[in-house]
Design a protein around this motif. Structure first.
Motif, PDB file in Angstrom:
ATOM      1  N   ARG A  67       0.855  -1.155   0.043  1.00  0.00           N
ATOM      2  CA  ARG A  67      -0.108   0.030  -0.042  1.00  0.00           C
ATOM      3  C   ARG A  67       1.059   1.307   0.120  1.00  0.00           C
ATOM      4  O   ARG A  67       0.578   2.256  -0.798  1.00  0.00           O
ATOM      5  CB  ARG A  67      -0.964  -0.109   1.175  1.00  0.00           C
ATOM      6  N   ILE A  68       1.947   1.242   0.805  1.00  0.00           N
ATOM      7  CA  ILE A  68       2.799   2.396   0.805  1.00  0.00           C
ATOM      8  C   ILE A  68       3.412   2.600  -0.698  1.00  0.00           C
ATOM      9  O   ILE A  68       3.519   3.925  -0.987  1.00  0.00           O
ATOM     10  CB  ILE A  68       3.961   2.183   1.981  1.00  0.00           C
ATOM     11  N   HIS A  69       3.926   1.395  -1.293  1.00  0.00           N
ATOM     12  CA  HIS A  69       4.458   1.439  -2.509  1.00  0.00           C
ATOM     13  C   HIS A  69       3.533   1.913  -3.517  1.00  0.00           C
ATOM     14  O   HIS A  69       3.818   2.691  -4.419  1.00  0.00           O
ATOM     15  CB  HIS A  69       5.319   0.305  -2.902  1.00  0.00           C
ATOM     16  N   GLY A  70       2.218   1.565  -3.490  1.00  0.00           N
ATOM     17  CA  GLY A  70       1.139   1.959  -4.151  1.00  0.00           C
ATOM     18  C   GLY A  70       0.927   3.492  -4.127  1.00  0.00           C
ATOM     19  O   GLY A  70       0.656   4.265  -5.311  1.00  0.00           O
ATOM     20  N   LYS A  71       0.894   4.019  -2.947  1.00  0.00           N
ATOM     21  CA  LYS A  71       0.685   5.345  -2.887  1.00  0.00           C
ATOM     22  C   LYS A  71       2.018   6.212  -3.567  1.00  0.00           C
ATOM     23  O   LYS A  71       1.857   7.177  -4.408  1.00  0.00           O
ATOM     24  CB  LYS A  71       0.881   5.825  -1.299  1.00  0.00           C
ATOM     25  N   LEU A  72       3.314   5.687  -3.360  1.00  0.00           N
ATOM     26  CA  LEU A  72       4.523   6.204  -3.721  1.00  0.00           C
ATOM     27  C   LEU A  72       4.209   6.155  -5.625  1.00  0.00           C
ATOM     28  O   LEU A  72       4.369   7.196  -6.151  1.00  0.00           O
ATOM     29  CB  LEU A  72       5.602   5.530  -3.478  1.00  0.00           C
ATOM     30  N   LYS A  73       3.981   5.059  -6.009  1.00  0.00           N
ATOM     31  CA  LYS A  73       3.866   5.099  -7.573  1.00  0.00           C
ATOM     32  C   LYS A  73       2.512   6.097  -7.942  1.00  0.00           C
ATOM     33  O   LYS A  73       2.966   6.656  -8.897  1.00  0.00           O
ATOM     34  CB  LYS A  73       3.525   3.703  -7.811  1.00  0.00           C
ATOM     35  N   ALA A  74       1.637   6.197  -7.252  1.00  0.00           N
ATOM     36  CA  ALA A  74       0.317   7.070  -7.662  1.00  0.00           C
ATOM     37  C   ALA A  74       0.890   8.592  -7.465  1.00  0.00           C
ATOM     38  O   ALA A  74       0.280   9.171  -8.478  1.00  0.00           O
ATOM     39  CB  ALA A  74      -0.559   6.885  -6.739  1.00  0.00           C
ATOM     40  N   ASP A  75       1.647   8.875  -6.638  1.00  0.00           N
ATOM     41  CA  ASP A  75       2.162  10.369  -6.517  1.00  0.00           C
ATOM     42  C   ASP A  75       2.867  10.579  -7.477  1.00  0.00           C
ATOM     43  O   ASP A  75       2.997  11.696  -7.982  1.00  0.00           O
ATOM     44  CB  ASP A  75       2.949  10.313  -5.039  1.00  0.00           C
ATOM     45  N   VAL A  76       3.912   9.712  -7.872  1.00  0.00           N
ATOM     46  CA  VAL A  76       4.770   9.572  -9.030  1.00  0.00           C
ATOM     47  C   VAL A  76       4.076   9.936 -10.385  1.00  0.00           C
ATOM     48  O   VAL A  76       4.522  10.911 -11.172  1.00  0.00           O
ATOM     49  CB  VAL A  76       6.030   8.806  -9.074  1.00  0.00           C
ATOM     50  N   ALA A  77       3.167   8.994 -10.571  1.00  0.00           N
ATOM     51  CA  ALA A  77       2.463   9.077 -11.634  1.00  0.00           C
ATOM     52  C   ALA A  77       1.436  10.166 -12.046  1.00  0.00           C
ATOM     53  O   ALA A  77       1.565  11.004 -13.151  1.00  0.00           O
ATOM     54  CB  ALA A  77       1.591   8.031 -11.902  1.00  0.00           C
ATOM     55  N   ALA A  78       1.005  10.699 -10.599  1.00  0.00           N
ATOM     56  CA  ALA A  78       0.362  12.103 -10.804  1.00  0.00           C
ATOM     57  C   ALA A  78       1.238  13.284 -11.142  1.00  0.00           C
ATOM     58  O   ALA A  78       0.637  14.269 -11.693  1.00  0.00           O
ATOM     59  CB  ALA A  78      -0.356  12.508  -9.589  1.00  0.00           C
ATOM     60  N   ALA A  79       2.374  13.001 -10.901  1.00  0.00           N
ATOM     61  CA  ALA A  79       3.414  14.194 -11.309  1.00  0.00           C
ATOM     62  C   ALA A  79       3.814  14.105 -12.506  1.00  0.00           C
ATOM     63  O   ALA A  79       4.695  14.608 -13.071  1.00  0.00           O
ATOM     64  CB  ALA A  79       4.707  14.322 -10.219  1.00  0.00           C
ATOM     65  N   GLY A  80       3.580  13.071 -13.409  1.00  0.00           N
ATOM     66  CA  GLY A  80       4.072  12.824 -14.497  1.00  0.00           C
ATOM     67  C   GLY A  80       5.163  11.709 -14.860  1.00  0.00           C
ATOM     68  O   GLY A  80       6.061  11.911 -15.914  1.00  0.00           O
ATOM     69  N   GLY A  81       5.461  11.089 -13.895  1.00  0.00           N
ATOM     70  CA  GLY A  81       6.691  10.128 -13.607  1.00  0.00           C
ATOM     71  C   GLY A  81       6.255   8.622 -13.678  1.00  0.00           C
ATOM     72  O   GLY A  81       5.111   8.506 -13.651  1.00  0.00           O
ATOM     73  N   ARG A  82       7.369   8.004 -13.560  1.00  0.00           N
ATOM     74  CA  ARG A  82       6.885   6.544 -13.498  1.00  0.00           C
ATOM     75  C   ARG A  82       8.125   5.814 -12.722  1.00  0.00           C
ATOM     76  O   ARG A  82       9.230   6.105 -12.848  1.00  0.00           O
ATOM     77  CB  ARG A  82       6.909   5.929 -14.718  1.00  0.00           C
ATOM     78  N   ILE A  83       7.817   4.845 -11.769  1.00  0.00           N
ATOM     79  CA  ILE A  83       8.761   4.254 -11.261  1.00  0.00           C
ATOM     80  C   ILE A  83       8.614   2.751 -11.788  1.00  0.00           C
ATOM     81  O   ILE A  83       7.474   2.002 -11.663  1.00  0.00           O
ATOM     82  CB  ILE A  83       8.557   4.119  -9.567  1.00  0.00           C
ATOM     83  N   ALA A  84       9.665   2.167 -12.425  1.00  0.00           N
ATOM     84  CA  ALA A  84       9.499   0.858 -13.432  1.00  0.00           C
ATOM     85  C   ALA A  84       9.537  -0.154 -12.417  1.00  0.00           C
ATOM     86  O   ALA A  84       8.920  -1.283 -12.652  1.00  0.00           O
ATOM     87  CB  ALA A  84      10.980   0.881 -14.132  1.00  0.00           C
ATOM     88  N   HIS A  85      10.331  -0.313 -11.505  1.00  0.00           N
ATOM     89  CA  HIS A  85      10.351  -1.541 -10.306  1.00  0.00           C
ATOM     90  C   HIS A  85      10.557  -1.116  -9.035  1.00  0.00           C
ATOM     91  O   HIS A  85      11.636  -0.153  -8.686  1.00  0.00           O
ATOM     92  CB  HIS A  85      11.306  -2.525 -10.848  1.00  0.00           C
ATOM     93  N   ILE A  86      10.261  -1.655  -7.975  1.00  0.00           N
ATOM     94  CA  ILE A  86      10.407  -1.547  -6.639  1.00  0.00           C
ATOM     95  C   ILE A  86      10.995  -2.770  -5.893  1.00  0.00           C
ATOM     96  O   ILE A  86      10.191  -3.838  -5.985  1.00  0.00           O
ATOM     97  CB  ILE A  86       9.485  -1.010  -5.885  1.00  0.00           C
ATOM     98  N   ALA A  87      12.195  -2.938  -5.684  1.00  0.00           N
ATOM     99  CA  ALA A  87      12.762  -4.185  -5.172  1.00  0.00           C
ATOM    100  C   ALA A  87      12.933  -3.793  -3.581  1.00  0.00           C
ATOM    101  O   ALA A  87      13.189  -2.839  -3.257  1.00  0.00           O
ATOM    102  CB  ALA A  87      14.136  -4.352  -5.709  1.00  0.00           C
ATOM    103  N   PHE A  88      12.412  -4.952  -2.745  1.00  0.00           N
ATOM    104  CA  PHE A  88      12.500  -4.629  -1.314  1.00  0.00           C
ATOM    105  C   PHE A  88      13.155  -5.762  -0.627  1.00  0.00           C
ATOM    106  O   PHE A  88      12.906  -7.133  -0.927  1.00  0.00           O
ATOM    107  CB  PHE A  88      11.171  -4.253  -0.548  1.00  0.00           C
ATOM    108  N   CYS A  89      13.769  -5.536   0.579  1.00  0.00           N
ATOM    109  CA  CYS A  89      14.302  -6.839   1.459  1.00  0.00           C
ATOM    110  C   CYS A  89      13.501  -6.832   2.570  1.00  0.00           C
ATOM    111  O   CYS A  89      13.635  -5.824   3.381  1.00  0.00           O
ATOM    112  CB  CYS A  89      15.811  -6.551   1.802  1.00  0.00           C
TER     113      CYS A  89
END
Length: 184
Positions: A67-89
């Motif tokens: 959900r946190i990463h979904g918000k991050l991706k949505a915020d970036v998309a709303a600004a006109g950007g894109r996160i191609a992949h999020i890797a986490f440990c």
């Protein structure tokens, strides 16, 4: 391909010694979302590599992290950007995994997932030595931001040779886009 891998806490959003455990605690640093959008528009592929030991510690679960990463991706998309992949440990410091930074496991995941060519321009942006070490292990250019734990990391010294130090993610975006536009 021009690839920028970002650490999350302290680079994109405010860090907390008590961990970012929920969407409500996720607070982007000023200018970071816009910087990611600017980099995207300039032709950079953006990925995130983030240690999230709060999962192993039982402070939050993978569903909340998504959900946190979904918000991050949505915020970036709303600004006109894109996160191609999020890797986490999701592992703790004593779990002996291959993905927790400073080990390069998440970098390897990003390389494989995004099919990053060997000749790609590659940057690793973080606020800790372990972020930079993970990138160096795979020949990424190290960039330390002063946000998050960056000032402490800078004071502690021992940065990899040729580490670029910037105030924040927005300053890095400006620096790297000028560099690309000038052909250097």
């Amino acid at each position: 391909m021009k690839l920028v891998i970002l650490d999350r806490d302290g680079v994109i959003n405010r860090d907390s010694d008590a961990f970012i455990k929920s969407v409500a605690e996720f607070e982007p640093l000023p200018g970071s979302i816009e910087a990611i959008a600017d980099l995207t528009r300039a032709g950079f592929t953006i990925a995130v590599a983030t240690n999230q030991s709060g999962i192993a510690r039982g402070l939050f679960d993978q569903a909340e992290l998504e959900r946190i990463h979904g918000k991050l991706k949505a915020d970036v998309a709303a600004a006109g950007g894109r996160i191609a992949h999020i890797a986490f440990c999701p592992h703790g410091p004593d779990d002996a995994c291959a993905c927790r930074k400073p080990l390069p496991g998440m970098i390897d995941e990003i390389i494989e997932t995004l099919n990053v060519p060997a000749d790609a321009e590659r940057w690793m942006v973080g606020d800790s030595l372990r972020d930079l070490q993970a990138g160096i292990a795979r020949a990424y250019r190290p960039v330390l931001v002063r946000t998050g734990k960056g000032e402490k990391t800078l004071r502690d010294g021992g940065l990899p040779p040729e580490t670029i130090v910037v105030d924040n993610l927005a300053q890095f975006a400006s620096f790297v886009m000028k560099r690309v536009n000038s052909g250097n």
